[in-house]
Design an enzyme around this catalytic site. Structure first.
Site, PDB file in Angstrom:
ATOM      1  CG  HIS A 173     -21.692 -18.047  29.051  1.00  0.00           C
ATOM      2  ND1 HIS A 173     -21.530 -19.354  29.399  1.00  0.00           N
ATOM      3  CD2 HIS A 173     -22.081 -18.053  27.752  1.00  0.00           C
ATOM      4  CE1 HIS A 173     -21.818 -20.131  28.353  1.00  0.00           C
ATOM      5  NE2 HIS A 173     -22.146 -19.366  27.345  1.00  0.00           N
ATOM      6  CG  HIS A 179     -20.156 -17.681  22.816  1.00  0.00           C
ATOM      7  ND1 HIS A 179     -21.074 -16.699  23.125  1.00  0.00           N
ATOM      8  CD2 HIS A 179     -20.634 -18.822  23.387  1.00  0.00           C
ATOM      9  CE1 HIS A 179     -22.070 -17.230  23.835  1.00  0.00           C
ATOM     10  NE2 HIS A 179     -21.823 -18.512  24.004  1.00  0.00           N
ATOM     11  CD  GLU A 219     -24.111 -21.446  22.362  1.00  0.00           C
ATOM     12  OE1 GLU A 219     -25.146 -20.795  22.112  1.00  0.00           O
ATOM     13  OE2 GLU A 219     -23.317 -21.156  23.274  1.00  0.00           O
ATOM     14  CG  HIS A 244     -26.395 -17.347  25.605  1.00  0.00           C
ATOM     15  ND1 HIS A 244     -26.778 -18.152  24.573  1.00  0.00           N
ATOM     16  CD2 HIS A 244     -25.119 -17.719  25.900  1.00  0.00           C
ATOM     17  CE1 HIS A 244     -25.796 -18.987  24.267  1.00  0.00           C
ATOM     18  NE2 HIS A 244     -24.789 -18.739  25.050  1.00  0.00           N
TER      19      HIS A 244
END
Lengths: 250, 250, 250, 250
Positions: free
Chosen positions: C108, C106, C87, C176
């Site tokens: 979760h 980034h 990603e 996500h």
């Protein structure tokens, strides 16, 4: 301040037992059941009218040397100037009312307190908490004693608490905390821990249920599952006891 | 940047007191009340118009050497180039308005923030949080000062906060955090910790109550229980202080 | 597998910067923002069309030696056989679209995910999360790409994500996770941490609000408070950085 | 107590495999999936009708030496007086019914239990929990066996559980816990961990949704994302395995 002599001891107990009781105090800290407050006691193994309990001290600091002996009026046999927990009457009156109970834990474990403040009742959400399936009464000290400092600070209040508990093994105390009891120290600790875990599980369950009934253990399942817990529960105690031993060397 | 000389000191204070104040900062971290932000102060023991508080620093890093002295206008007596917390006016103005208060904690403890954002009021859920039973006001900085950076960054904002707090010991700050006060450092820390614990308990209680009233402490119970906490609360402080001492050797 | 040579480097960067970037990865673990997954990157200080990011590795294990350099097509300049995060296009496309952004996280982080799955919007609950007051968009990969493996695994998906983010600094990704961006590494980490903290606070706030409006930061307050955070936020970074340094010696 | 000889072994297995299985037990503790109870097993790599599993012991204490071998009737090949978990039939019957499954985790992970007690179903909230998108059945032992001690303590109960699980990889057990399965040990552990994480995320999501539908993974997204997890999931396993190795030196 009374000048009458302290009650006689029920006789010496083994070092191992004092270590286990002090370790129980620290297990309850490690498992999030008690913080700076709360206490665990054990009925004297040879004298049913005596029990053992730490002097007034934060549970995380208790050592075997801090364990005092009490009679069932909450009088210390061997205080030697050491102060006692104000709420030792929770323990003394339960031992008086319930010969089958040999160990008592009092805590303010945070997930349990809400169930003492609302109408919805605590239920057994899973087999480890089977001992809750018989129902969990709530003691409201205000009913008999009006506005108080909320503490079970004398025999009359302890008696009233024991009456509300009746034949159950766990009782909640409105705006205060709860009590978990058993026939042995490991099982009382086990029940105090899983009362807290069950409360966490029930909070989420009630939120999901949106008012529907919740499919926890029924009374028969609770009775059957609790029998197994009395054996398998030692697996948890053995683990917790070993973890404390690794920290304190006793 | 003023060129006027700093205010005079209220006189020396003991090393023990500076260590306790620095330890209080770390206790609040350990108990989840503060993270990288927040501060605790103590009124000068001999000069009621001075108070002691760390220079601008994350609470987990504070040492006795970082403690500065301030007057009640929030002017440092001994900064020597060290920077001050922007929000020291929370402390200075509460000390000015409330002679009975000798210690103040400001935090953004996460469970408490929601009660500053909704209509439902914080209540005392159990005896350790008895100090909340008198009611918990909410200070909305927007009412008097319009859109701001939310900080109590000058005396006027501190005064407005102290006015909303009035005779209570805890005040919430909308979209910001809260303040807990007491007559001593251990009790201010105790109240900051149990304000956060009580908030967690109240969240779950409100969820269970589904709109029904919640049977927390009433005002009389709160008053009576708080008297006991002022004594037994030292058991928690002694534990927490010992835990910090074991880490930092002071 | 392309046989074209890797893109040229934007030039050497200081050891200190590589250490800070590796430390940022571990800070995000310590703060509960990432677990075995997630990544943080930094635009090259001298080459705006290059950025720095760990090879594919659990964030808790990243060292300065694991940092690779990428161009804005997500091609590694110095992989030498080391594998890249699938990603990385989240990062490359945001750097392409937003010259003002120099660092991207980034994750979760678990409290944030729910806000990507429902209609209710994330809001700024307190001043530390002021950067959320401008609004938090949700990227639903399904809208443009139908059923996928949910990963932003190529440039087109990264572009679509950057478009939904627009001029904001945080964007949620349906089913996500989320992305937090800033003009510097410390501020991107700060924003990732306080996006998670804010989410926890908002969950409890919405539960208390029972459908009423919630009095979080308005847009003006958010703008003013965020200005202050850009300075005071370094206090948190300095603490977190010191905690990692104590563990790894770099 | 049978006097028939124990079943024959499926042959020796590598030390590395026994270490990994013992480490898996401790990983599940570290990730909050099991406490003093729960177990993980692995099908014998060379004998599909045998599986490996710890003797009855708290998961945190399991070492490679504690691993026993069982046949698919739950008979130990090499007990030598060591006791077995009462619920080994969960494992034996799933291995019997599902040749594609090579590892099974049974736990009472607390966030998952509520989904076994209400009508609302568990769904996949994010890509790491993609394996849940195919649906999560609930086994109610009461339906076939009436009031029991809740344990899957014989082959018939294990068979009934495996039937409810069917072709899925996760099954909940009413008022008890859950089971997570996979084609390898790392993936079974991964799924057990992310079943618990997903449950936490879903609790908050349902609360925010206030009865609206929740936009989790659909079946196609779940299938596609799960394919990726089977590879990237090793990043989590490698991290967790390294963390245990650092503690126990194996």
């Amino acid at each position: 301040m009374t000048t009458s002599p302290p009650p006689a001891s029920g006789g010496p107990v083994s070092d191992e037992l004092l270590k286990d009781l002090a370790a129980a105090s620290r297990i309850l800290v490690a498992q999030g059941v008690v913080d700076g407050f709360g206490h665990v006691s054990l009925r004297h193994p040879n004298a049913p009218d005596r029990f053992l309990m730490s002097r007034s001290l934060a549970p995380a600091l208790v050592t075997p040397e801090d364990i005092l002996e009490y009679d069932l009026e909450g009088q210390a046999c061997n205080a030697n100037g050491r102060s006692s927990f104000l709420e030792r009457f929770i323990h003394s009156e339960i031992y008086k009312a319930r010969p089958d109970i040999h160990s008592v834990v009092h805590s303010h474990s945070p997930s349990v307190i809400p169930f003492g403040l609302v109408r919805l009742k605590m239920q057994a959400m899973f087999h480890n908490a089977a001992f809750l399936a018989e129902g969990v009464p709530v003691f409201d000290i205000r009913e008999k004693f009006g506005a108080t400092d909320m503490l079970v600070g004398n025999g009359a209040k302890g008696t009233a608490l024991a009456e509300v508990m009746g034949a159950k093994d766990v009782v909640l105390m409105r705006a205060h905390g709860s009590v978990a009891c058993a026939a042995s120290l490991p099982m009382a600790v086990f029940r105090a821990v899983y009362t807290e875990v069950n409360a966490r599980v029930q909070h989420w369950t009630q939120a999901l249920a949106q008012g529907d009934a919740v499919q926890g253990l029924d009374v028969d399942e609770g009775r059957l599952a609790d029998e197994v817990n009395k054996t398998t529960g030692m697996r948890a105690w053995d683990l917790w006891r070993a973890q404390i031993r690794a920290q304190v060397n006793w």
